[in-house]
Design a protein around this motif. Structure first.
Motif, PDB file in Angstrom:
ATOM      1  N   LEU A 165      45.512  37.490  61.406  1.00  0.00           N
ATOM      2  CA  LEU A 165      44.610  38.456  60.915  1.00  0.00           C
ATOM      3  C   LEU A 165      45.292  39.647  61.168  1.00  0.00           C
ATOM      4  O   LEU A 165      45.271  40.676  60.106  1.00  0.00           O
ATOM      5  N   ASN A 166      45.783  40.032  62.147  1.00  0.00           N
ATOM      6  CA  ASN A 166      46.562  41.167  62.564  1.00  0.00           C
ATOM      7  C   ASN A 166      47.438  41.799  61.698  1.00  0.00           C
ATOM      8  O   ASN A 166      47.792  42.724  61.366  1.00  0.00           O
ATOM      9  N   ILE A 167      48.252  40.752  61.474  1.00  0.00           N
ATOM     10  CA  ILE A 167      49.744  41.039  60.823  1.00  0.00           C
ATOM     11  C   ILE A 167      49.391  41.159  59.281  1.00  0.00           C
ATOM     12  O   ILE A 167      49.942  41.961  58.669  1.00  0.00           O
ATOM     13  N   CYS A 168      48.424  40.427  58.931  1.00  0.00           N
ATOM     14  CA  CYS A 168      47.994  40.718  57.393  1.00  0.00           C
ATOM     15  C   CYS A 168      47.561  41.808  57.300  1.00  0.00           C
ATOM     16  O   CYS A 168      47.706  42.594  56.026  1.00  0.00           O
ATOM     17  N   ARG A 169      46.386  42.309  58.038  1.00  0.00           N
ATOM     18  CA  ARG A 169      45.851  43.549  57.909  1.00  0.00           C
ATOM     19  C   ARG A 169      46.794  44.856  57.969  1.00  0.00           C
ATOM     20  O   ARG A 169      46.599  45.795  57.257  1.00  0.00           O
ATOM     21  N   LYS A 170      47.989  44.518  58.862  1.00  0.00           N
ATOM     22  CA  LYS A 170      48.852  45.792  58.883  1.00  0.00           C
ATOM     23  C   LYS A 170      49.700  45.529  57.519  1.00  0.00           C
ATOM     24  O   LYS A 170      50.063  46.683  57.182  1.00  0.00           O
ATOM     25  N   HIS A 171      49.619  44.680  56.846  1.00  0.00           N
ATOM     26  CA  HIS A 171      49.979  44.703  55.194  1.00  0.00           C
ATOM     27  C   HIS A 171      49.015  45.024  54.155  1.00  0.00           C
ATOM     28  O   HIS A 171      49.200  44.505  53.021  1.00  0.00           O
ATOM     29  N   ASN A 172      47.797  45.491  54.766  1.00  0.00           N
ATOM     30  CA  ASN A 172      46.840  45.884  53.863  1.00  0.00           C
ATOM     31  C   ASN A 172      45.838  44.738  53.038  1.00  0.00           C
ATOM     32  O   ASN A 172      45.697  44.909  51.746  1.00  0.00           O
ATOM     33  N   PHE A 173      46.041  43.620  53.833  1.00  0.00           N
ATOM     34  CA  PHE A 173      45.035  42.707  53.184  1.00  0.00           C
ATOM     35  C   PHE A 173      44.450  41.789  54.159  1.00  0.00           C
ATOM     36  O   PHE A 173      44.971  41.521  55.427  1.00  0.00           O
ATOM     37  N   ASN A 174      43.238  41.037  54.005  1.00  0.00           N
ATOM     38  CA  ASN A 174      42.510  40.158  54.778  1.00  0.00           C
ATOM     39  C   ASN A 174      43.056  38.804  54.286  1.00  0.00           C
ATOM     40  O   ASN A 174      42.770  38.622  53.331  1.00  0.00           O
ATOM     41  N   PRO A 175      43.397  37.890  55.346  1.00  0.00           N
ATOM     42  CA  PRO A 175      43.867  36.536  54.919  1.00  0.00           C
ATOM     43  C   PRO A 175      42.673  35.627  54.551  1.00  0.00           C
ATOM     44  O   PRO A 175      41.661  35.930  55.130  1.00  0.00           O
ATOM     45  N   HIS A 176      42.867  34.804  53.547  1.00  0.00           N
ATOM     46  CA  HIS A 176      41.631  33.833  53.149  1.00  0.00           C
ATOM     47  C   HIS A 176      41.973  32.556  54.155  1.00  0.00           C
ATOM     48  O   HIS A 176      42.628  31.650  53.615  1.00  0.00           O
ATOM     49  N   ILE A 177      41.531  32.501  55.340  1.00  0.00           N
ATOM     50  CA  ILE A 177      41.473  31.355  56.067  1.00  0.00           C
ATOM     51  C   ILE A 177      40.293  30.397  56.004  1.00  0.00           C
ATOM     52  O   ILE A 177      39.241  30.832  56.257  1.00  0.00           O
ATOM     53  N   ILE A 178      40.806  29.116  55.168  1.00  0.00           N
ATOM     54  CA  ILE A 178      39.835  28.333  55.013  1.00  0.00           C
ATOM     55  C   ILE A 178      39.782  27.267  56.168  1.00  0.00           C
ATOM     56  O   ILE A 178      38.501  26.668  56.017  1.00  0.00           O
ATOM     57  N   CYS A 179      40.577  27.360  57.119  1.00  0.00           N
ATOM     58  CA  CYS A 179      40.359  26.308  58.100  1.00  0.00           C
ATOM     59  C   CYS A 179      41.096  26.716  59.299  1.00  0.00           C
ATOM     60  O   CYS A 179      42.394  26.897  59.084  1.00  0.00           O
ATOM     61  N   GLU A 180      40.467  26.587  60.392  1.00  0.00           N
ATOM     62  CA  GLU A 180      41.318  26.778  61.830  1.00  0.00           C
ATOM     63  C   GLU A 180      41.112  25.275  62.461  1.00  0.00           C
ATOM     64  O   GLU A 180      39.938  24.729  62.297  1.00  0.00           O
ATOM     65  N   ASN A 181      42.154  24.930  62.809  1.00  0.00           N
ATOM     66  CA  ASN A 181      41.994  23.486  63.688  1.00  0.00           C
ATOM     67  C   ASN A 181      42.580  23.671  65.092  1.00  0.00           C
ATOM     68  O   ASN A 181      43.241  24.415  65.310  1.00  0.00           O
ATOM     69  N   GLY A 182      42.751  22.564  65.598  1.00  0.00           N
ATOM     70  CA  GLY A 182      43.090  22.609  67.086  1.00  0.00           C
ATOM     71  C   GLY A 182      44.501  21.813  67.346  1.00  0.00           C
ATOM     72  O   GLY A 182      44.901  21.601  68.211  1.00  0.00           O
ATOM     73  N   GLU A 183      44.937  21.375  66.110  1.00  0.00           N
ATOM     74  CA  GLU A 183      46.169  20.380  66.021  1.00  0.00           C
ATOM     75  C   GLU A 183      46.930  20.811  64.888  1.00  0.00           C
ATOM     76  O   GLU A 183      46.472  20.921  63.742  1.00  0.00           O
ATOM     77  N   ILE A 184      48.206  21.135  65.067  1.00  0.00           N
ATOM     78  CA  ILE A 184      49.120  21.428  63.910  1.00  0.00           C
ATOM     79  C   ILE A 184      49.293  20.448  62.962  1.00  0.00           C
ATOM     80  O   ILE A 184      49.466  20.639  61.885  1.00  0.00           O
ATOM     81  N   GLN A 185      49.081  19.133  63.388  1.00  0.00           N
ATOM     82  CA  GLN A 185      49.373  17.944  62.683  1.00  0.00           C
ATOM     83  C   GLN A 185      48.119  17.808  61.404  1.00  0.00           C
ATOM     84  O   GLN A 185      48.378  17.253  60.369  1.00  0.00           O
TER      85      GLN A 185
END
Length: 310
Positions: free
Chosen positions: A215-235
């Motif tokens: 979120l922070n790095i995308c906002r520094k590049h002037n856009f909000n990321p479209h995160i459709i899923c957060e999970n607890g496992e990279i797999q």
């Protein structure tokens, strides 16, 4: 009084002669006579009387002979028991690990370790970085494998070099997805860099630990990321990418767990944070000799604080 003197004394008593005992012991007679004299002086008693037939043991000598035989028998028994105990020694090394390390790196480490420490068994608790660190704090494990970022001030740690990285190369974040999610994809260029702006408006899947960073790095590049899923496992992120749901954001060394040849991996530009894997332990809890040996096997030249080790 030394064990060597007692062994000399028993041989003299057995043969009734210093000369014969010296021959059996393969030493010259004068030093053997001197050792017997020193033993008698220390005990304040004569151990033998000299007769025409040779040496006869005295009452005090007979008592010493009886006790010496018992002492040496006990010593032999103790030596045998210690060696048997060492052969049958068992120890369970408790390790916490994130999934990517447990699946790819830890088996080879344990294989190397078992060659020198075959008596050690392992209890591995797989989890996220935060759960591994909590287990270290609570004393549930001795060693942990986690991924940065984390509060390093509370732990001692050493960096793990992943063989999929080039020498001295740090881990980095990548985007993993089916080709249609990338506007500029060239066959054979899967590791080409991807400008962060290319994520604008794209469905993103990421581990919950990286949500705020993204979120922070995308906002520094002037856009909000479209995160459709957060999970607890990279797999899980990789599975969603394989299903064509979106672009997974993950460390490169985790992305290589993906076995789907149809996915494209692109290095993300503009993210300076390295998700380095580190071996960690709690400096307030003394380590076992086995845990210390595990650290030294992987980092023989590392400079770490021995005050945290027992």
């Amino acid at each position: 009084m030394t064990l060597k003197q007692l062994e000399y004394f028993l041989e003299i008593a057995r043969l009734g002669s210093v000369t014969k005992a010296a021959q059996v012991l393969n030493i010259s007679q004068p030093p053997l006579s001197l050792q017997l004299k020193m033993l008698e002086e220390e005990l304040g008693a004569s151990l033998f009387t000299r007769t025409n037939r040779g040496l006869e043991i005295t009452r005090e000598g007979a008592l010493l002979k009886e006790r010496t035989e018992a002492i040496l028998a006990l010593l032999d028994e103790t030596t045998h028991d210690i060696r048997l105990s060492a052969q049958n020694k068992e120890y369970t090394l408790r390790i916490g690990s994130i999934g990517s390390v447990n699946n790819r790196l830890l088996p080879a480490m344990i294989s190397r370790f078992c060659r020198d420490y075959p008596y050690v068994s392992f209890q591995v608790r797989e989890g996220r970085t935060d759960t591994v660190l909590r287990d270290l704090t609570d004393g549930n494990i001795e060693l942990g494998f986690v991924r940065e970022p984390f509060n390093i001030s509370s732990f001692r740690s050493l960096p793990i070099r992943d063989p999929v990285l080039k020498p001295d190369e740090k881990d980095y974040f990548v985007a993993i997805a089916q080709p249609q999610f990338f506007d500029y994809y060239f066959e054979g260029g899967q590791l080409a860099s991807l400008p962060l702006e290319e994520l604008r408006g794209k469905p993103l899947v990421t581990h919950q630990r990286y949500r705020d960073m993204l979120l922070n790095i995308c906002r520094k590049h002037n856009f909000n990321p479209h995160i459709i899923c957060e999970n607890g496992e990279i797999q899980s992120s990789l599975s969603w990418a394989s299903a064509g749901i979106g672009i997974a954001i993950a460390p490169f060394t985790s992305a290589v767990m993906n076995k789907d040849p149809g996915l494209v991996i692109r290095k993300l530009e503009s993210i300076s944070l390295s998700p380095q894997v580190r071996l960690v332990w709690n400096p307030t809890v003394p380590l076992s000799s086995e845990a210390l040996a595990f650290i030294r096997l992987e980092f023989p030249d590392a400079d770490y604080d021995d005050t945290s080790l027992r």
